[in-house]
Design a protein around this motif. Structure first.
Motif, short mmCIF file in Angstrom:
data_model
loop_
_atom_site.label_atom_id
_atom_site.label_comp_id
_atom_site.label_asym_id
_atom_site.label_seq_id
_atom_site.Cartn_x
_atom_site.Cartn_y
_atom_site.Cartn_z
N ASP A 197 -7.29 22.73 18.29
CA ASP A 197 -6.66 21.69 17.46
C ASP A 197 -6.18 20.50 18.28
OD1 ASP A 197 -7.11 23.01 15.08
OD2 ASP A 197 -5.18 24.03 15.10
N ALA A 198 -6.88 20.17 19.35
CA ALA A 198 -6.50 19.01 20.18
C ALA A 198 -6.38 17.78 19.31
CB ALA A 198 -7.53 18.80 21.28
N ALA A 199 -5.28 17.05 19.43
CA ALA A 199 -5.01 15.95 18.50
C ALA A 199 -4.87 14.62 19.23
CB ALA A 199 -3.75 16.27 17.68
N GLY A 200 -3.65 14.31 19.69
CA GLY A 200 -3.39 13.01 20.29
C GLY A 200 -3.65 12.99 21.79
N ILE A 201 -3.90 11.79 22.31
CA ILE A 201 -4.10 11.62 23.74
C ILE A 201 -3.56 10.25 24.14
CG2 ILE A 201 -6.47 10.73 23.49
CD1 ILE A 201 -7.12 12.40 26.07
N ALA A 202 -2.88 10.20 25.28
CA ALA A 202 -2.29 8.96 25.79
C ALA A 202 -2.24 9.04 27.30
CB ALA A 202 -0.88 8.75 25.22
N PRO A 203 -2.27 7.90 28.00
CA PRO A 203 -2.26 7.95 29.46
C PRO A 203 -0.96 8.53 30.00
CG PRO A 203 -2.02 5.69 28.66
CD PRO A 203 -2.37 6.52 27.48
N SER A 204 -1.10 9.32 31.04
CA SER A 204 0.04 9.84 31.78
C SER A 204 -0.03 9.27 33.20
CB SER A 204 0.00 11.37 31.82
OG SER A 204 -1.09 11.82 32.61
N PRO A 205 0.98 9.49 34.03
CA PRO A 205 0.94 8.90 35.38
C PRO A 205 -0.31 9.26 36.17
CG PRO A 205 3.16 9.64 34.89
CD PRO A 205 2.30 10.08 33.73
N LYS A 206 -0.86 10.48 35.97
CA LYS A 206 -2.02 10.89 36.74
C LYS A 206 -3.29 11.01 35.91
CE LYS A 206 0.56 13.34 40.32
NZ LYS A 206 0.76 14.64 41.03
N SER A 207 -3.16 11.29 34.63
CA SER A 207 -4.34 11.49 33.79
C SER A 207 -3.98 11.20 32.34
CB SER A 207 -4.88 12.91 33.95
OG SER A 207 -6.02 13.12 33.15
N PHE A 208 -3.83 12.25 31.52
CA PHE A 208 -3.55 12.07 30.11
C PHE A 208 -2.57 13.14 29.61
CE2 PHE A 208 -7.66 10.09 30.73
CZ PHE A 208 -7.48 8.86 30.10
N ALA A 209 -1.73 12.71 28.68
CA ALA A 209 -0.92 13.63 27.90
C ALA A 209 -1.67 13.94 26.62
CB ALA A 209 0.44 13.00 27.58
N VAL A 210 -1.76 15.21 26.27
CA VAL A 210 -2.53 15.64 25.11
C VAL A 210 -1.66 16.54 24.25
CG1 VAL A 210 -4.65 16.77 24.33
CG2 VAL A 210 -4.63 15.55 26.51
N SER A 211 -1.79 16.37 22.93
CA SER A 211 -1.03 17.18 21.98
C SER A 211 -2.00 17.96 21.09
CB SER A 211 -0.13 16.31 21.11
OG SER A 211 -0.92 15.45 20.29
N SER A 212 -1.45 18.88 20.28
CA SER A 212 -2.28 19.62 19.34
C SER A 212 -1.53 19.85 18.05
CB SER A 212 -2.71 20.97 19.93
OG SER A 212 -1.69 21.93 19.80
N TYR A 213 -2.29 20.12 16.99
CA TYR A 213 -1.70 20.47 15.71
C TYR A 213 -0.94 21.80 15.78
CZ TYR A 213 -4.99 16.99 13.79
OH TYR A 213 -5.72 15.84 13.53
N ARG A 214 -1.20 22.58 16.81
CA ARG A 214 -0.57 23.89 16.95
C ARG A 214 0.71 23.85 17.77
NH1 ARG A 214 -5.39 28.42 17.57
NH2 ARG A 214 -6.78 27.55 15.98
N GLY A 215 1.14 22.66 18.17
CA GLY A 215 2.42 22.54 18.86
C GLY A 215 2.35 22.32 20.35
#
Length: 358
Positions: free
Chosen positions: A322-340
């Motif tokens: 359920d990978a959902a959102g993605i945004a840049p982080s200092p080294k790569s990306f922050a990723v969220s999911s519908y599952r928390g």
């Protein structure tokens, strides 16, 4: 006729159909001094309530702002410090908030005959924000223009030069970049897609002030069911876009591409196995300008991947249900999911489809 942008309880109930309008202020001061990076995303709690969550670079929830319903995309202005969260289509509300609490959150309503398509962007100077909207009677995408100085009044609109308008952004020199997904919808039919046999996806550059068309890239006939959905801009001005395919599941269309003003569209050829794992669907895209990376995420089969920002070469892929959102982080990306999931933490929160870094 434009509806008044600040609405009372009765008007909100009428336009949004929800029984919530009070209590929009954050429940506690944001602990911004405890983190270098702060992210914002819509969320749904286990009790069914909705909010905007403010999250640290470690993935911990700093605070939240209660919402009257589910939101989709968010945008942020470094110039004025404000952010806007837009209702999920065909929603009719948007919430303006400031993580530093210099102003209280405010809710605005879509104009009569319009609904929000879930995304927006600020002008470079922070004076205006633009919202992707549907003129549903005319079956035409429009970009609503809102004045941040005069109480977030809707001061006009310009054409999106397409239908099914979804994500938008604004370049530093005042050009609107518009992803017209090409899918016809009408609020009488909810989220039903009404024209899958004759979609009209396109990518548009337009003057943010006048709406005058600068360039329009219409996808070729063999890709007419490839809905152009989400955008981000690289440091070199290249515009990256992500797509969702509405055709046969056995097809393997290109799901990511890029273009620039005066430069034609190029499509990234991902490995067939990666396209399969994405489920022919990229739900979010983000550019890490400092690292020269492009991140994509898909909830379909649960995958997020990192591409080289120079040529689109696949660098890594990670399974995340359920990978959902993605945004840049200092080294790569922050990723969220519908599952928390958010970064390396998991909670009972259901994060929504998009993240922004404030």
């Amino acid at each position: 006729m434009i509806a008044t942008p600040l609405i009372d309880r009765r008007a909100f109930l009428r336009s949004a159909g929800l029984a919530f309008v009070a209590g929009l202020a954050p429940r506690a001061a944001f602990a911004l001094e405890r983190t270098d990076a702060v992210y914002a995303s819509g969320l749904k709690r286990a009790d069914g309530s909705f909010a905007i969550g403010l999250v640290s670079e470690q993935g911990s929830l700093i605070d939240e702002i209660a919402l009257p319903g589910r939101v989709h995309g968010l945008c942020h202005s470094a110039a004025n410090g404000l952010s806007v969260a837009f209702a999920r289509r065909p929603g009719t509300f948007a919430v303006i908030f400031d993580a530093k609490k210099s102003v209280e959150p405010r809710i605005i309503a879509a104009a009569n005959g319009r609904h929000f398509f879930g995304h927006g962007a600020f002008s470079p100077d922070g004076r205006h924000f633009y919202a992707s909207e549907n003129d549903f009677d005319a079956n035409a995408g429009v970009i609503g223009i809102y004045d941040c100085i005069s109480g977030f009044e809707r001061v006009g609109e310009v054409p999106a030069h397409g239908i099914g308008t979804h994500d938008i952004t604004v370049t530093a020199d005042g050009i609107l970049v518009i992803a017209n997904g090409g899918i016809e919808t009408h609020p009488d039919f909810g989220r039903t897609k009404l024209n899958l046999d004759h979609m009209e996806p396109s990518l548009v550059l337009a003057d943010a002030r006048t709406g005058a068309l600068i360039e329009k890239h219409t996808l070729p006939p063999e890709l007419k069911q490839l809905s152009t959905r989400h955008l981000d801009v690289a440091a070199d001005g290249r515009i990256w876009f992500a797509c969702q395919y509405e055709g046969p599941r056995t097809d393997r269309p290109p799901l990511v591409g890029y273009f620039a003003k005066g430069v034609p569209v190029s499509y990234v050829q991902l490995p067939d196995e990666t396209t399969d794992r994405l489920g022919n669907y990229v739900g979010a895209i983000a550019v890490n300008r400092a690292q020269g990376l492009v991140g994509i995420a898909s909830p379909k089969n649960g995958l997020w991947a990192v591409l080289d920002g120079k040529d689109g070469r696949l660098l890594s892929e990670t399974t995340l249900p359920d990978a959902a959102g993605i945004a840049p982080s200092p080294k790569s990306f922050a990723v969220s999911s519908y599952r928390g999931d958010f970064l390396d933490r998991n909670t009972e929160i259901a994060w929504d489809q998009h993240i922004i870094r404030l």
